[in-house]
Motif scaffolding. Sequence first.
Motif, PDB file in Angstrom:
ATOM      1  N   VAL A   1      -6.106  -0.728   4.660  1.00 60.02           N
ATOM      2  CA  VAL A   1      -5.693  -1.632   4.356  1.00 60.02           C
ATOM      3  C   VAL A   1      -5.102  -2.692   5.556  1.00 60.02           C
TER       4      VAL A   1
ATOM      5  N   PHE B   1      -3.639  -7.553  -2.099  1.00 64.87           N
ATOM      6  CA  PHE B   1      -4.392  -7.445  -0.736  1.00 64.87           C
ATOM      7  C   PHE B   1      -5.341  -8.519  -0.400  1.00 64.87           C
TER       8      PHE B   1
ATOM      9  N   VAL C   1       0.160   5.500  -1.146  1.00 60.08           N
ATOM     10  CA  VAL C   1      -1.162   5.592   0.015  1.00 60.08           C
ATOM     11  C   VAL C   1      -0.721   6.206   1.151  1.00 60.08           C
TER      12      VAL C   1
ATOM     13  N   ALA D   1       0.966  -1.266  -0.142  1.00 59.61           N
ATOM     14  CA  ALA D   1       0.024   0.118   0.018  1.00 59.61           C
ATOM     15  C   ALA D   1       0.917   1.383  -0.108  1.00 59.61           C
TER      16      ALA D   1
ATOM     17  N   THR E   1      -3.168   3.671   4.836  1.00 59.28           N
ATOM     18  CA  THR E   1      -2.924   2.297   4.837  1.00 59.28           C
ATOM     19  C   THR E   1      -3.192   1.622   6.125  1.00 59.28           C
TER      20      THR E   1
ATOM     21  N   LEU F   1      -7.639   3.915  -2.900  1.00 54.03           N
ATOM     22  CA  LEU F   1      -7.211   4.488  -1.640  1.00 54.03           C
ATOM     23  C   LEU F   1      -6.493   5.802  -1.735  1.00 54.03           C
TER      24      LEU F   1
END
Lengths: 220, 273, 250
Positions: free
Chosen positions: B181, C95, B172, B167, B177, C110
């Motif tokens: 994430v 992810f 990001v 990430a 993050t 994001l």
Amino acid sequence: MGSREKFDEELREIYRMLMEMGDIAVSSISSAMEAVEKLDEEKAKVALQNNQKSFELMRGIEDKCTELLMLQAPVAGDLRRIITAMKVSIDLNRIVRYAKNISTLALDMVKEREGHFKKLVGLKGMKKTTIEMIEKAMKALFEKDKSLALEVYEEEKDVDALYEQIFRELITYMVEDNRKITRGVRYLLAGRYLERIADHACNIAEGAIYVATGERISPE
Amino acid sequence: MNLRTRKMKGNAMIILVALAFVIIMIPLMSMLYMIAIRGIGAISLEFLTSLPTPPGEPGGGVGNAIQGSLMLVATASAISIPISIMAAVYISEYRGKLSSAIELITDVLSGTPSIVAGVFIYVLIIPRTGFSALAGSLALSVLMIPTVTIASYESLKAVPNHIREAAIALGVPKWKTSLFVVLRSAMIGIGTGVILGIARISGETAPLLFTALGNMYWNEGLLQPTSALPLLIYNYATSPYRSWQAQAWGAAFILLVIVLLLNIGVRIVARKR
Amino acid sequence: MSSEIEIEDLNAWFGEKHVLKDVSMEMEKNRITAIIGPSGCGKTTLIRCINRMHETVPEARVEGRILLNELDVYQEDPVSIRSRIGMVFQRPNPFPTMSVSENAVAGLKLRGTRDRSVLAEKAKEVLMAVGLWDEVRNELNKPGTSLSGGQQQRLCIARALAVEPEVILMDEPCSALDPVSTMRIEDLIYRLRENYTIIIVTHNMQQAARISDRTAFLYMGELIEYGPTKRLFEKPENELTERYISGRFG
């Protein structure tokens, strides 16, 4: 034994075979030329036998090099040595074939039952220089000596000059006396073969430089 | 050592282990058995939905205690879960100067006897506001926060670092993050921790004694004293009245079922992993 | 758009350990630069300095300059630098909580793109760019981690492309893959060269030889030799390079 050691071992074996080919080439030239000079049938046959041995060595080198390229993906110095071994083995085999051609000329002359109508000074000189060139080129290859390899190029000019000289001399003989044409052409062909051999010696010298430095010398 | 003696040793070990298992299971099963036998009889719709009656009067129920327990647990969760997760994110993702201090405090808090939590809130808040559901929830939060924080921290730590790097390397920002994430990847573990935390506080009695106090009527708001199942069990079980004691078994049974369901819930959530 | 990278006197440390020593080199635009060297030689650190990932590790320190089209990377906001210099890692790392298509555009999402049609379109675009679209078009909603290793790695490359970087750093992108997947990724990397500047760290010298235009050899944190790949593999100038690439090290 690790694969790298095996690789080194194989490469050494290839160069040992190459050295043997070099010796065969030199001895073929010298016996072929001796056969011509002394009209010696036995000597001529030596060069004929060498031909088969040389061919087998060349094939052996080709097989080993192919195997190493295939299995080991060599780079840098290793790659240069393998590529050059293949090329040099072809050159050496050509040289042996030219020596064989010279031997055939000697056999023909023996059949003609006639002595030489002149002293073969020029051809002797060419023989001496070409043998020297091959020996130097091979030494340069083994010792990765660029300057020694460059000397080979210099000597090729001598061989060319000698050939030119023989050519003119024999033309004169043949114009004067047409009974000398058959023998004269045979001398001329022997000279031509030696000149070709010198050319291949230069190829070997080129390979020696490539192994030593990675440079590719262009032939002039 | 030959094969035979080795086999014998192995068998002896198996017997020992089995014995240990039985020893553990005896009290557990007998407790479950006793509560079930005595408690099930008390359960009825009326018992679940109506107010308690004065001692001696027949009927009545624990509806207000169930309502109170739900209210206390919900409020405590609403307070604890965000604080715990944020603290866990801070310790795990930011590793700031405070993080080792927070870690230490959390560890100490998680070992605090629950009565201390009650006394703490009693001293701090009760003199100003009086007994209330809110005070009870705060006391429960003191117990829940360390549990959930530690569970969340552990599951955040278990998120592989390459997920964070992936990430971050996309450009990001760190906070995004961490929240979108890393936290998302750790959700199952955190959910497990939350359910365990709830299971723990729903059975707590001691902190509520000094804070929520108890109430015989429906609870009318966060600022009023409130009843709760553990409180009711404590009061009824220690009373001299037969009918109340019987109802205490019923309430205990309900509490047991709730905790059991929560634990089963944890297993279902955790299996999704 | 693609950009060039210029590194000047780069030094990097992990705590007391000096892992990069005075490295200076240029990476050309629209070219593939390979970085080779034995384990622990600093090659991964080198590329992690370029997108400022190195400094995200505690105790890590960097000195020197890295220019992205003459813009000093270390004077800029690292977050924006990382969106201009993408990275693909050694192990495929989609992810786990996101689907295939969510993974492809995770960076965009994001970073704040909300428009669903934009995201869906971009997902298709980058999945096509990495040759994954036809393979996964019916599995777009499955978890990214459900794909095969090679597909996951291409998904990660797609994810990096979606942010529209100028430079792509790759840290041994094929070391966890089987030979067929490796070849597909190599073909992909070679195609990407048209639009991006690519810097790839690899353990596999044959891979460096196959796909890169220039190769750098790093040893114990020092840049030993850097030059056109063909030249470096045919006639390395440095003895160490020769010994390393022909497998006669140590």
